[in-house]
Design a protein around this motif. Structure first.
Motif, PDB file in Angstrom:
ATOM      1  N   THR A 199      52.246 -14.130  -9.550  1.00  0.00           N
ATOM      2  CA  THR A 199      51.210 -14.792  -9.200  1.00  0.00           C
ATOM      3  C   THR A 199      50.158 -14.775  -7.646  1.00  0.00           C
ATOM      4  O   THR A 199      48.932 -14.461  -7.818  1.00  0.00           O
ATOM      5  N   CYS A 200      50.937 -14.082  -7.078  1.00  0.00           N
ATOM      6  CA  CYS A 200      50.483 -13.562  -5.226  1.00  0.00           C
ATOM      7  C   CYS A 200      49.591 -12.737  -5.509  1.00  0.00           C
ATOM      8  O   CYS A 200      49.638 -11.580  -6.185  1.00  0.00           O
ATOM      9  N   TYR A 201      48.023 -13.085  -5.545  1.00  0.00           N
ATOM     10  CA  TYR A 201      46.621 -12.166  -4.925  1.00  0.00           C
ATOM     11  C   TYR A 201      47.626 -10.711  -3.990  1.00  0.00           C
ATOM     12  O   TYR A 201      46.304  -9.708  -4.396  1.00  0.00           O
ATOM     13  N   LEU A 202      47.881 -11.138  -3.159  1.00  0.00           N
ATOM     14  CA  LEU A 202      48.575 -10.069  -2.223  1.00  0.00           C
ATOM     15  C   LEU A 202      49.892  -8.905  -2.729  1.00  0.00           C
ATOM     16  O   LEU A 202      49.611  -8.313  -2.246  1.00  0.00           O
ATOM     17  N   GLY A 203      50.140  -9.600  -3.891  1.00  0.00           N
ATOM     18  CA  GLY A 203      51.163  -8.588  -4.494  1.00  0.00           C
ATOM     19  C   GLY A 203      52.398  -8.663  -3.444  1.00  0.00           C
ATOM     20  O   GLY A 203      53.649  -7.688  -4.357  1.00  0.00           O
ATOM     21  N   GLY A 214      56.042 -15.262  -3.666  1.00  0.00           N
ATOM     22  CA  GLY A 214      54.658 -14.678  -3.328  1.00  0.00           C
ATOM     23  C   GLY A 214      54.713 -15.307  -1.518  1.00  0.00           C
ATOM     24  O   GLY A 214      55.590 -15.589  -0.824  1.00  0.00           O
ATOM     25  N   CYS A 215      53.574 -15.439  -0.860  1.00  0.00           N
ATOM     26  CA  CYS A 215      53.433 -15.114  -0.176  1.00  0.00           C
ATOM     27  C   CYS A 215      53.126 -16.733   0.403  1.00  0.00           C
ATOM     28  O   CYS A 215      53.720 -16.373   1.567  1.00  0.00           O
ATOM     29  N   GLY A 216      52.800 -17.652  -0.598  1.00  0.00           N
ATOM     30  CA  GLY A 216      53.052 -18.898  -0.314  1.00  0.00           C
ATOM     31  C   GLY A 216      51.505 -19.419   0.865  1.00  0.00           C
ATOM     32  O   GLY A 216      51.092 -20.534   0.599  1.00  0.00           O
ATOM     33  N   SER A 217      51.099 -18.414   0.993  1.00  0.00           N
ATOM     34  CA  SER A 217      49.253 -18.352   1.340  1.00  0.00           C
ATOM     35  C   SER A 217      48.177 -18.161   0.882  1.00  0.00           C
ATOM     36  O   SER A 217      47.296 -19.322   1.356  1.00  0.00           O
ATOM     37  N   CYS A 218      47.993 -17.271   0.003  1.00  0.00           N
ATOM     38  CA  CYS A 218      46.838 -16.992  -1.072  1.00  0.00           C
ATOM     39  C   CYS A 218      46.458 -17.868  -1.820  1.00  0.00           C
ATOM     40  O   CYS A 218      47.622 -19.006  -1.794  1.00  0.00           O
ATOM     41  N   PRO A 219      45.151 -18.011  -2.391  1.00  0.00           N
ATOM     42  CA  PRO A 219      44.727 -18.704  -3.281  1.00  0.00           C
ATOM     43  C   PRO A 219      45.772 -19.741  -4.266  1.00  0.00           C
ATOM     44  O   PRO A 219      46.600 -20.761  -4.811  1.00  0.00           O
ATOM     45  N   ALA A 220      45.486 -18.049  -4.917  1.00  0.00           N
ATOM     46  CA  ALA A 220      47.383 -18.373  -6.198  1.00  0.00           C
ATOM     47  C   ALA A 220      48.665 -18.956  -5.592  1.00  0.00           C
ATOM     48  O   ALA A 220      49.290 -19.351  -6.283  1.00  0.00           O
ATOM     49  N   CYS A 221      49.194 -18.900  -4.247  1.00  0.00           N
ATOM     50  CA  CYS A 221      50.331 -19.312  -4.395  1.00  0.00           C
ATOM     51  C   CYS A 221      50.342 -20.324  -3.964  1.00  0.00           C
ATOM     52  O   CYS A 221      50.939 -21.299  -4.737  1.00  0.00           O
ATOM     53  N   ASP A 222      49.338 -21.189  -3.808  1.00  0.00           N
ATOM     54  CA  ASP A 222      48.684 -22.271  -3.077  1.00  0.00           C
ATOM     55  C   ASP A 222      48.735 -23.502  -4.032  1.00  0.00           C
ATOM     56  O   ASP A 222      49.395 -24.421  -4.340  1.00  0.00           O
TER      57      ASP A 222
HETATM   58 ZN    ZN Z   1      50.089 -15.492  -2.497  1.00  0.00          ZN
END
Ligand code: ZN
Length: 238
Positions: A199-203, A214-222
């Motif tokens: 899902t992560c926007y940052l890949g 996921g990165c845990g902080s982008c809007p998609a991860c959030d």
């Molecule tokens: Zn993310």
């Protein structure tokens, strides 16, 4: 051949939502194909997960294995030639003056549906299934129920067809999307979505959180993390 109303084409990106939609379609239709789009997205992680995810969906049940047909991966790099957004260019994710985040790719879902409808016409698939959702999202206008209903009318008029667009997640929160997955495929499907969908926007794949990678902080991860936490607190939605 099975009636086209029992033959579905699922827009399958390899993310949480489209994987849940695929499970939904495999429960509801006799024959299901999948379609994915390479549109020059910054991170091809999601796309690269698709073959393995499809293989694992087959392993979830004999019924699903027998109903799941061909996968189609189409080149829609035209989209990255047309627009400059945080999904297709290396720019930071931010809110725009019009109230939409710059991850919004104008026309993307419309083009996806048009492309899917054209393929469905050839393959005699009468139902298009997409993970568009009005409830919990960033307000993308092409995810709205009215956008999809208007598009269904336009496609059917323009192709003289009787396609139906189904959007099973349209009115669900992220927590309810996890609940739907649980009701369709139990813990095994939840585990597959946690570990194998992206899902992560940052890949970023990175470490495995309880809600997935996921990165845990982008809007998609959030959104994904919050939805999963709500689901765990109330797994059956009462
Ligand atoms: Zn993310």
């Amino acid at each position: 051949m099975t009636a086209s109303t029992q033959r579905a084409l699922v827009l399958f990106s390899g993310g949480q939502d489209s994987t849940t939609c695929l499970a939904w379609a495999l429960q509801h239709f006799e024959y299901v194909e999948t379609i994915g789009f390479d549109y020059g997205q910054r991170h091809a992680v999601e796309l690269s997960m698709r073959p393995q995810l499809l293989a694992k969906m087959r392993q979830q049940s004999a019924g699903w294995n027998s109903r799941l047909g061909e996968d189609h991966l189409l080149d829609l790099s035209l989209i990255s030639q047309l627009s400059h957004t945080a999904m297709t260019a290396d720019i930071a994710i931010e809110m725009q003056a019009n109230g939409l985040p710059n991850t919004f790719v104008p026309g993307r879902n419309l083009m996806f549906m048009l492309t899917a409808a054209t393929l469905a016409y050839r393959r005699q698939l009468g139902v298009l299934v997409g993970g568009m959702c009005e409830t919990d999202f960033s307000g993308y206008p092409d995810c709205r129920d009215d956008s999809m209903k208007a598009l269904q009318v336009a496609l059917n008029l323009g192709m003289d067809s009787r396609l139906r667009i189904e959007t099973p997640l349209m009115w669900l929160s992220k927590a309810q999307t996890w609940q739907l997955a649980e009701s369709l495929g139990g813990t095994a499907l939840i585990d597959l979505i946690r570990t194998d969908t992206h899902t992560c926007y940052l890949g970023q794949r990175g470490q495995l959180h309880d809600w997935g990678h996921g990165c845990g902080s982008c809007p998609a991860c959030d959104l994904r993390a919050k939805g999963y936490a709500q689901f765990c607190a109330n797994p059956h939605g009462h």
